[in-house]
Structure formats: C-alpha cells, structure tokens
Design a protein around this motif. Sequence first.
Motif, mmCIF file in Angstrom:
data_model
loop_
_atom_site.group_PDB
_atom_site.id
_atom_site.type_symbol
_atom_site.label_atom_id
_atom_site.label_comp_id
_atom_site.label_asym_id
_atom_site.label_seq_id
_atom_site.Cartn_x
_atom_site.Cartn_y
_atom_site.Cartn_z
ATOM 1 N N ARG A 111 -42.822 -48.342 -66.614
ATOM 2 C CA ARG A 111 -42.003 -49.098 -66.356
ATOM 3 C C ARG A 111 -41.211 -49.823 -65.287
ATOM 4 N NH1 ARG A 111 -41.597 -51.528 -71.594
ATOM 5 N NH2 ARG A 111 -39.543 -52.092 -72.539
ATOM 6 N N VAL A 112 -40.442 -50.609 -65.432
ATOM 7 C CA VAL A 112 -39.135 -51.074 -64.485
ATOM 8 C C VAL A 112 -38.335 -52.538 -65.310
ATOM 9 C CG1 VAL A 112 -39.385 -53.317 -62.494
ATOM 10 C CG2 VAL A 112 -40.869 -51.140 -62.848
ATOM 11 N N ASN A 113 -37.156 -52.031 -65.148
ATOM 12 C CA ASN A 113 -36.617 -53.383 -65.996
ATOM 13 C C ASN A 113 -35.566 -53.892 -65.072
ATOM 14 O OD1 ASN A 113 -36.947 -52.286 -68.639
ATOM 15 N ND2 ASN A 113 -35.616 -50.420 -68.152
ATOM 16 N N TYR A 114 -35.669 -55.180 -65.367
ATOM 17 C CA TYR A 114 -34.652 -56.427 -64.840
ATOM 18 C C TYR A 114 -33.410 -56.348 -65.117
ATOM 19 C CZ TYR A 114 -39.871 -57.338 -63.531
ATOM 20 O OH TYR A 114 -40.574 -57.279 -62.217
ATOM 21 N N THR A 115 -32.356 -56.057 -64.561
ATOM 22 C CA THR A 115 -31.181 -56.170 -64.623
ATOM 23 C C THR A 115 -29.761 -57.343 -64.129
ATOM 24 O OG1 THR A 115 -30.215 -54.331 -63.809
ATOM 25 C CG2 THR A 115 -31.182 -54.164 -65.462
ATOM 26 N N LEU A 116 -28.760 -57.624 -64.728
ATOM 27 C CA LEU A 116 -28.131 -58.590 -63.925
ATOM 28 C C LEU A 116 -26.437 -57.555 -63.726
ATOM 29 C CD1 LEU A 116 -28.230 -61.847 -65.420
ATOM 30 C CD2 LEU A 116 -28.145 -61.366 -62.979
ATOM 31 N N ASP A 117 -25.887 -57.522 -62.844
ATOM 32 C CA ASP A 117 -24.714 -56.544 -62.590
ATOM 33 C C ASP A 117 -23.883 -56.985 -62.997
ATOM 34 O OD1 ASP A 117 -22.716 -55.148 -62.065
ATOM 35 O OD2 ASP A 117 -23.228 -54.835 -59.988
ATOM 36 N N LEU A 118 -23.573 -57.463 -64.027
ATOM 37 C CA LEU A 118 -22.454 -57.957 -64.753
ATOM 38 C C LEU A 118 -20.752 -57.761 -64.277
ATOM 39 C CD1 LEU A 118 -23.309 -59.111 -67.754
ATOM 40 C CD2 LEU A 118 -24.166 -60.333 -66.629
ATOM 41 N N SER A 119 -20.576 -57.494 -63.451
ATOM 42 C CA SER A 119 -19.205 -56.939 -63.094
ATOM 43 C C SER A 119 -19.307 -57.866 -61.558
ATOM 44 C CB SER A 119 -18.873 -55.171 -62.204
ATOM 45 O OG SER A 119 -19.939 -55.303 -61.764
ATOM 46 N N GLN A 120 -19.837 -58.174 -60.988
ATOM 47 C CA GLN A 120 -19.474 -59.116 -60.139
ATOM 48 C C GLN A 120 -19.681 -60.484 -60.384
ATOM 49 O OE1 GLN A 120 -23.430 -58.582 -57.033
ATOM 50 N NE2 GLN A 120 -23.661 -56.799 -57.779
ATOM 51 N N VAL A 121 -19.651 -60.634 -61.839
ATOM 52 C CA VAL A 121 -19.072 -61.601 -61.992
ATOM 53 C C VAL A 121 -17.858 -62.688 -62.418
ATOM 54 C CG1 VAL A 121 -19.645 -63.456 -63.925
ATOM 55 C CG2 VAL A 121 -21.582 -61.882 -63.410
ATOM 56 N N ASP A 122 -17.407 -62.994 -61.556
ATOM 57 C CA ASP A 122 -15.849 -62.616 -62.517
ATOM 58 C C ASP A 122 -15.923 -65.068 -62.468
ATOM 59 O OD1 ASP A 122 -16.180 -63.891 -59.102
ATOM 60 O OD2 ASP A 122 -14.871 -62.128 -58.620
ATOM 61 N N SER A 123 -13.886 -65.057 -61.840
ATOM 62 C CA SER A 123 -13.577 -66.495 -62.542
ATOM 63 C C SER A 123 -14.326 -67.045 -61.307
ATOM 64 C CB SER A 123 -12.371 -66.157 -62.146
ATOM 65 O OG SER A 123 -11.259 -66.325 -61.135
ATOM 66 N N VAL A 138 -22.536 -69.630 -62.215
ATOM 67 C CA VAL A 138 -23.693 -68.895 -60.705
ATOM 68 C C VAL A 138 -23.814 -67.329 -60.705
ATOM 69 C CG1 VAL A 138 -23.543 -68.908 -58.760
ATOM 70 C CG2 VAL A 138 -22.423 -70.594 -59.414
ATOM 71 N N LEU A 139 -24.878 -66.817 -61.548
ATOM 72 C CA LEU A 139 -26.037 -65.827 -60.839
ATOM 73 C C LEU A 139 -25.653 -65.093 -59.098
ATOM 74 C CD1 LEU A 139 -27.034 -65.499 -64.469
ATOM 75 C CD2 LEU A 139 -25.251 -65.381 -64.705
ATOM 76 N N PRO A 140 -25.001 -63.108 -59.380
ATOM 77 C CA PRO A 140 -25.903 -62.455 -58.852
ATOM 78 C C PRO A 140 -27.643 -62.581 -59.133
ATOM 79 C CG PRO A 140 -24.994 -61.541 -60.431
ATOM 80 C CD PRO A 140 -24.914 -62.846 -60.601
ATOM 81 N N PRO A 141 -28.396 -62.333 -57.764
ATOM 82 C CA PRO A 141 -29.658 -62.438 -58.110
ATOM 83 C C PRO A 141 -29.731 -60.844 -59.130
ATOM 84 C CG PRO A 141 -29.292 -62.124 -55.584
ATOM 85 C CD PRO A 141 -27.636 -61.966 -55.981
ATOM 86 N N VAL A 142 -31.225 -61.165 -59.663
ATOM 87 C CA VAL A 142 -31.247 -60.278 -60.331
ATOM 88 C C VAL A 142 -31.460 -58.798 -59.871
ATOM 89 C CG1 VAL A 142 -33.922 -59.561 -62.119
ATOM 90 C CG2 VAL A 142 -32.367 -61.878 -61.628
ATOM 91 N N GLN A 143 -31.154 -57.444 -60.093
ATOM 92 C CA GLN A 143 -32.071 -55.726 -59.795
ATOM 93 C C GLN A 143 -32.449 -55.752 -60.184
ATOM 94 O OE1 GLN A 143 -28.210 -53.655 -59.972
ATOM 95 N NE2 GLN A 143 -26.961 -55.573 -58.210
ATOM 96 N N VAL A 144 -34.337 -54.719 -59.409
ATOM 97 C CA VAL A 144 -34.697 -54.369 -60.308
ATOM 98 C C VAL A 144 -34.294 -52.758 -60.313
ATOM 99 C CG1 VAL A 144 -37.164 -54.201 -59.793
ATOM 100 C CG2 VAL A 144 -36.546 -56.279 -59.229
#
Length: 234
Positions: A111-123, A138-144
């Motif tokens: 099983r593999v999860n695809y996540t977003l690192d929301l700590s990179q999302v700032d103003s 604008v989102l950073p790349p999806v992480q596997v």
Amino acid sequence: MDNKLTPSETPIRQTSELAPEVAPERQKSLARIQAVPWLLFIAMLGLAAFFAWRAYAPEDIGDPLATSITAFEKQNKLTVFSAQLSPVVASTDSRLFGAIQSRQVAVIPARVNYTLDLSQVDSSRLSWNEASRTLNVVLPPVQVSKPNLDEARAQYLREGIWISRDAQDKLTRDNTRLAEQQAVKQAANPVLMNLARVAAKEAIHQNLAIPLEVAGYGDVTVNVRFDGEEESKP
C-alpha cells in the motif's frame, strides 16, 4: 306619605352610587401591580440581548489568506490518495559452489500513500482576487510514501531440490527488498500520479472553500494548481 330617607337607608344609597367609580380605580391599580414583573422581565431580556450582541456581534471577517493559512496549519500532512499494489518479484540462491540452486517467486501486496506537505504552503503560495472572489493556490508536489508491504498476505512459489532454512530466509529478504523497489516504481506511474493530483486538488478545494464560507465570505471560487502548472483561465 313621608318620602324622607331614614338614617339607615342613606349609607346604602351612597355606597351604591360610589361603587361604579371606585371599582375601576382598584382594577387599574391591580393591573399596574401585576404588570410590574412582566415589565422587569422584558427589560432584562432586552439587556441580555444587548450584551449578547455586543459580545458576539460580527466584526470584520478579516483576511481570506489568513483564514486559509489557518485551515492548512491544522493539518501538517494531508493524505490525498492511496494505491494498493501487488509487485511480483523473484530471487535466486546458490549454495555449495552452485551445486544447490533455489528460486522463489513472491507476490507481496503493498500500500502506498500520496501526501501533501502543507507546512510548505504559506502566503506566498496564495493569492486573493477580491473582484472575482477567487482564491488561487499553488501546491508543492505530491509526495509518495514508503510502501507498506503486507507480508502476512504474501504468496510464495519456491523451486529447488532442497531449500535450507537459511536459503529460504535469504530468498524472502531479497524478495521483500525487490518488492519495495518495484512498488516505488509502480507508485510513480503517471496514471497513478495524475489520480493523486486530481484527488489533492479536490481535497484542498474542500479544505479551503468550507472554512471561507464559515468565516463569512460566502460562495467563493478556489483555483488549485501545482508547481509548474499553468494558471487556469477564467
């Protein structure tokens, strides 16, 4: 016949003449006395309503970007998509200078999860268009994530005249390593990555549109894209 009133009749006559005037006055006084508690109650309700309004009256709903950043801060990492993979791998083992050969084929669910690192999302990744009431993100790349191998459900096929315990353990370890590597490659498949990005955009849209609506901005448009993607045209 003498029509003069006797003393005993006079008071009775005066009482009957004054009754229509005294009764209304007493009723008015009684009504005023009974109304006092209700007036006090209404006044207290008015004061309570006034202070409640002062305490909870809506003020400036603030900056939509700050509201959005707050929504992101509640979730450090957001899992947007998961994929169930089934890598098929094979490994061999040789013993006694090649005299004993063995082979093991394994199918190990992963099983593999695809996540977003929301700590990179700032103003710097957010912009608000007041005229069109549109929030651009604008989102950073999806992480596997690292594949989670379910070896309890793995299926093995072993070939060899004689497979020792050490050889079997080595074959299993090698297949586990190969299955993890293959799962990483499969997870990077463009089809799966595209599904993960679509799911990420939908998740971010929900995570921002609802808090903005609750904050008082009403029905807003949320445009979500990833680094490197062109901004969608209205």
